[in-house]
Design a protein around this motif. Structure first.
Motif, PDB file in Angstrom:
ATOM      1  N   PHE A   1     -52.965  28.038  39.380  1.00 55.41           N
ATOM      2  CA  PHE A   1     -52.941  26.904  38.462  1.00 55.41           C
ATOM      3  C   PHE A   1     -53.870  27.069  37.271  1.00 55.41           C
ATOM      4  O   PHE A   1     -53.870  26.238  36.378  1.00 55.41           O
ATOM      5  CB  PHE A   1     -53.327  25.619  39.194  1.00 55.41           C
ATOM      6  CG  PHE A   1     -52.449  25.292  40.371  1.00 55.41           C
ATOM      7  CD1 PHE A   1     -51.082  25.471  40.313  1.00 55.41           C
ATOM      8  CD2 PHE A   1     -52.998  24.810  41.539  1.00 55.41           C
ATOM      9  CE1 PHE A   1     -50.272  25.165  41.387  1.00 55.41           C
ATOM     10  CE2 PHE A   1     -52.204  24.495  42.621  1.00 55.41           C
ATOM     11  CZ  PHE A   1     -50.835  24.678  42.551  1.00 55.41           C
ATOM     12  N   GLY A   2     -54.683  28.083  37.267  1.00 58.11           N
ATOM     13  CA  GLY A   2     -55.655  28.264  36.208  1.00 58.11           C
ATOM     14  C   GLY A   2     -57.024  27.762  36.629  1.00 58.11           C
ATOM     15  O   GLY A   2     -57.148  26.925  37.522  1.00 58.11           O
ATOM     16  N   ALA A   3     -58.045  28.295  36.003  1.00 58.99           N
ATOM     17  CA  ALA A   3     -59.423  27.921  36.338  1.00 58.99           C
ATOM     18  C   ALA A   3     -59.729  26.568  35.722  1.00 58.99           C
ATOM     19  O   ALA A   3     -60.319  26.473  34.654  1.00 58.99           O
ATOM     20  CB  ALA A   3     -60.390  28.981  35.853  1.00 58.99           C
ATOM     21  N   SER A   4     -59.289  25.524  36.402  1.00 58.20           N
ATOM     22  CA  SER A   4     -59.491  24.187  35.866  1.00 58.20           C
ATOM     23  C   SER A   4     -60.114  23.278  36.912  1.00 58.20           C
ATOM     24  O   SER A   4     -60.045  23.547  38.109  1.00 58.20           O
ATOM     25  CB  SER A   4     -58.152  23.594  35.410  1.00 58.20           C
ATOM     26  OG  SER A   4     -57.319  23.356  36.519  1.00 58.20           O
ATOM     27  N   THR A   5     -60.705  22.235  36.424  1.00 60.80           N
ATOM     28  CA  THR A   5     -61.263  21.230  37.317  1.00 60.80           C
ATOM     29  C   THR A   5     -60.154  20.588  38.139  1.00 60.80           C
ATOM     30  O   THR A   5     -60.348  20.259  39.308  1.00 60.80           O
ATOM     31  CB  THR A   5     -62.001  20.160  36.495  1.00 60.80           C
ATOM     32  OG1 THR A   5     -62.988  20.800  35.696  1.00 60.80           O
ATOM     33  CG2 THR A   5     -62.654  19.133  37.378  1.00 60.80           C
ATOM     34  N   ALA A   6     -58.980  20.449  37.546  1.00 57.56           N
ATOM     35  CA  ALA A   6     -57.861  19.806  38.240  1.00 57.56           C
ATOM     36  C   ALA A   6     -57.424  20.605  39.463  1.00 57.56           C
ATOM     37  O   ALA A   6     -57.148  20.028  40.517  1.00 57.56           O
ATOM     38  CB  ALA A   6     -56.687  19.629  37.293  1.00 57.56           C
ATOM     39  N   SER A   7     -57.373  21.921  39.359  1.00 58.66           N
ATOM     40  CA  SER A   7     -56.947  22.716  40.510  1.00 58.66           C
ATOM     41  C   SER A   7     -57.990  22.668  41.621  1.00 58.66           C
ATOM     42  O   SER A   7     -57.650  22.551  42.802  1.00 58.66           O
ATOM     43  CB  SER A   7     -56.655  24.157  40.102  1.00 58.66           C
ATOM     44  OG  SER A   7     -57.817  24.815  39.664  1.00 58.66           O
ATOM     45  N   THR A   8     -59.255  22.728  41.256  1.00 56.76           N
ATOM     46  CA  THR A   8     -60.320  22.644  42.254  1.00 56.76           C
ATOM     47  C   THR A   8     -60.335  21.265  42.906  1.00 56.76           C
ATOM     48  O   THR A   8     -60.472  21.142  44.129  1.00 56.76           O
ATOM     49  CB  THR A   8     -61.682  22.935  41.605  1.00 56.76           C
ATOM     50  OG1 THR A   8     -61.631  24.232  41.002  1.00 56.76           O
ATOM     51  CG2 THR A   8     -62.803  22.889  42.611  1.00 56.76           C
TER      52      THR A   8
ATOM     53  N   ARG B   1     -48.915  20.525  41.186  1.00 60.51           N
ATOM     54  CA  ARG B   1     -50.089  21.153  41.797  1.00 60.51           C
ATOM     55  C   ARG B   1     -50.423  20.509  43.132  1.00 60.51           C
ATOM     56  O   ARG B   1     -50.694  21.197  44.116  1.00 60.51           O
ATOM     57  CB  ARG B   1     -51.299  21.036  40.879  1.00 60.51           C
ATOM     58  CG  ARG B   1     -51.262  21.918  39.684  1.00 60.51           C
ATOM     59  CD  ARG B   1     -52.461  21.655  38.817  1.00 60.51           C
ATOM     60  NE  ARG B   1     -52.389  22.436  37.605  1.00 60.51           N
ATOM     61  CZ  ARG B   1     -52.874  22.053  36.447  1.00 60.51           C
ATOM     62  NH1 ARG B   1     -53.487  20.886  36.332  1.00 60.51           N
ATOM     63  NH2 ARG B   1     -52.771  22.827  35.395  1.00 60.51           N
ATOM     64  N   LEU B   2     -50.414  19.175  43.148  1.00 54.58           N
ATOM     65  CA  LEU B   2     -50.741  18.465  44.383  1.00 54.58           C
ATOM     66  C   LEU B   2     -49.722  18.752  45.481  1.00 54.58           C
ATOM     67  O   LEU B   2     -50.085  19.001  46.633  1.00 54.58           O
ATOM     68  CB  LEU B   2     -50.840  16.960  44.130  1.00 54.58           C
ATOM     69  CG  LEU B   2     -52.083  16.495  43.385  1.00 54.58           C
ATOM     70  CD1 LEU B   2     -51.954  15.030  43.001  1.00 54.58           C
ATOM     71  CD2 LEU B   2     -53.328  16.721  44.226  1.00 54.58           C
ATOM     72  N   LEU B   3     -48.454  18.717  45.139  1.00 57.65           N
ATOM     73  CA  LEU B   3     -47.419  18.969  46.142  1.00 57.65           C
ATOM     74  C   LEU B   3     -47.475  20.402  46.665  1.00 57.65           C
ATOM     75  O   LEU B   3     -47.378  20.636  47.878  1.00 57.65           O
ATOM     76  CB  LEU B   3     -46.039  18.665  45.560  1.00 57.65           C
ATOM     77  CG  LEU B   3     -45.739  17.198  45.300  1.00 57.65           C
ATOM     78  CD1 LEU B   3     -44.399  17.037  44.579  1.00 57.65           C
ATOM     79  CD2 LEU B   3     -45.731  16.408  46.590  1.00 57.65           C
ATOM     80  N   LEU B   4     -47.620  21.357  45.768  1.00 57.50           N
ATOM     81  CA  LEU B   4     -47.670  22.756  46.193  1.00 57.50           C
ATOM     82  C   LEU B   4     -48.929  23.051  47.008  1.00 57.50           C
ATOM     83  O   LEU B   4     -48.874  23.770  48.012  1.00 57.50           O
ATOM     84  CB  LEU B   4     -47.573  23.681  44.975  1.00 57.50           C
ATOM     85  CG  LEU B   4     -46.216  23.669  44.272  1.00 57.50           C
ATOM     86  CD1 LEU B   4     -46.297  24.415  42.948  1.00 57.50           C
ATOM     87  CD2 LEU B   4     -45.131  24.249  45.161  1.00 57.50           C
ATOM     88  N   ALA B   5     -50.049  22.486  46.586  1.00 55.30           N
ATOM     89  CA  ALA B   5     -51.283  22.692  47.352  1.00 55.30           C
ATOM     90  C   ALA B   5     -51.200  22.018  48.716  1.00 55.30           C
ATOM     91  O   ALA B   5     -51.716  22.537  49.708  1.00 55.30           O
ATOM     92  CB  ALA B   5     -52.488  22.171  46.571  1.00 55.30           C
ATOM     93  N   ALA B   6     -50.515  20.876  48.787  1.00 56.34           N
ATOM     94  CA  ALA B   6     -50.367  20.178  50.069  1.00 56.34           C
ATOM     95  C   ALA B   6     -49.574  21.013  51.059  1.00 56.34           C
ATOM     96  O   ALA B   6     -49.839  20.976  52.262  1.00 56.34           O
ATOM     97  CB  ALA B   6     -49.695  18.825  49.857  1.00 56.34           C
ATOM     98  N   ILE B   7     -48.624  21.783  50.575  1.00 58.76           N
ATOM     99  CA  ILE B   7     -47.830  22.636  51.459  1.00 58.76           C
ATOM    100  C   ILE B   7     -48.716  23.679  52.124  1.00 58.76           C
ATOM    101  O   ILE B   7     -48.581  23.959  53.315  1.00 58.76           O
ATOM    102  CB  ILE B   7     -46.685  23.308  50.672  1.00 58.76           C
ATOM    103  CG1 ILE B   7     -45.670  22.246  50.241  1.00 58.76           C
ATOM    104  CG2 ILE B   7     -46.010  24.397  51.490  1.00 58.76           C
ATOM    105  CD1 ILE B   7     -44.654  22.742  49.240  1.00 58.76           C
ATOM    106  N   VAL B   8     -49.643  24.238  51.373  1.00 63.13           N
ATOM    107  CA  VAL B   8     -50.494  25.307  51.900  1.00 63.13           C
ATOM    108  C   VAL B   8     -51.680  24.752  52.681  1.00 63.13           C
ATOM    109  O   VAL B   8     -52.011  25.247  53.761  1.00 63.13           O
ATOM    110  CB  VAL B   8     -50.998  26.221  50.750  1.00 63.13           C
ATOM    111  CG1 VAL B   8     -51.912  27.299  51.262  1.00 63.13           C
ATOM    112  CG2 VAL B   8     -49.825  26.829  50.000  1.00 63.13           C
TER     113      VAL B   8
END
Length: 142
Positions: free
Chosen positions: A32-39, A114-121
């Protein structure tokens, strides 16, 4: 003796959980890139999974005749899911890049993706991790 063994198991479990979280955060920064949102997404999903897992599995641990057996099954399931994390991360990366990311989806759409994809993992392993503490507590208390 049982309490010492449980302490060692819990230490290893906590160490592994933090290791998984750090790895997932670093991997999702590559996706997702080095962002605060991904973290923030990974951290929020991890903490939510722990909380919901404890809330949902905790009462079951209280009714379990062999709570250390439940703890062991949870840890085995977490380990199996961890083995499949690289494949899920690869698929997540592919899906996010194929969607066009923020340039195509916009800020809201990319955040939701991002939220949906991260939730899968992250979601299911974190949910199971949340159930390990109630199982251990039930094992060492009467």
């Amino acid at each position: 003796m049982l309490q010492r063994l449980v302490c060692l198991l819990l230490f290893g479990s906590g160490f592994s959980a933090l290791t998984y979280q750090v790895v997932w955060m670093r991997e999702f920064r590559l996706v997702f890139g080095a962002s605060t949102a991904s973290t923030a997404a990974v951290s929020a999903l991890f903490m939510a999974g722990l909380g919901v897992g404890g809330w949902f599995i905790g009462p079951r641990a209280d009714r379990e005749a062999r709570p250390l057996g439940l703890y062991g099954r949870l840890e085995i399931a977490i380990a199996i899911l961890a083995v499949f994390s690289p494949v899920l991360l690869y698929l997540t990366r592919h899906a996010y890049l194929a969607s066009g990311g923020m340039m195509v989806l916009g800020t809201f759409g990319a955040t939701l993706a991002r939220l949906l994809l991260a939730a899968i993992v992250v979601g299911i392993p974190a949910f199971l991790m949340g159930g390990t503490l109630p199982a251990v507590v039930r094992a060492v208390t009467r």
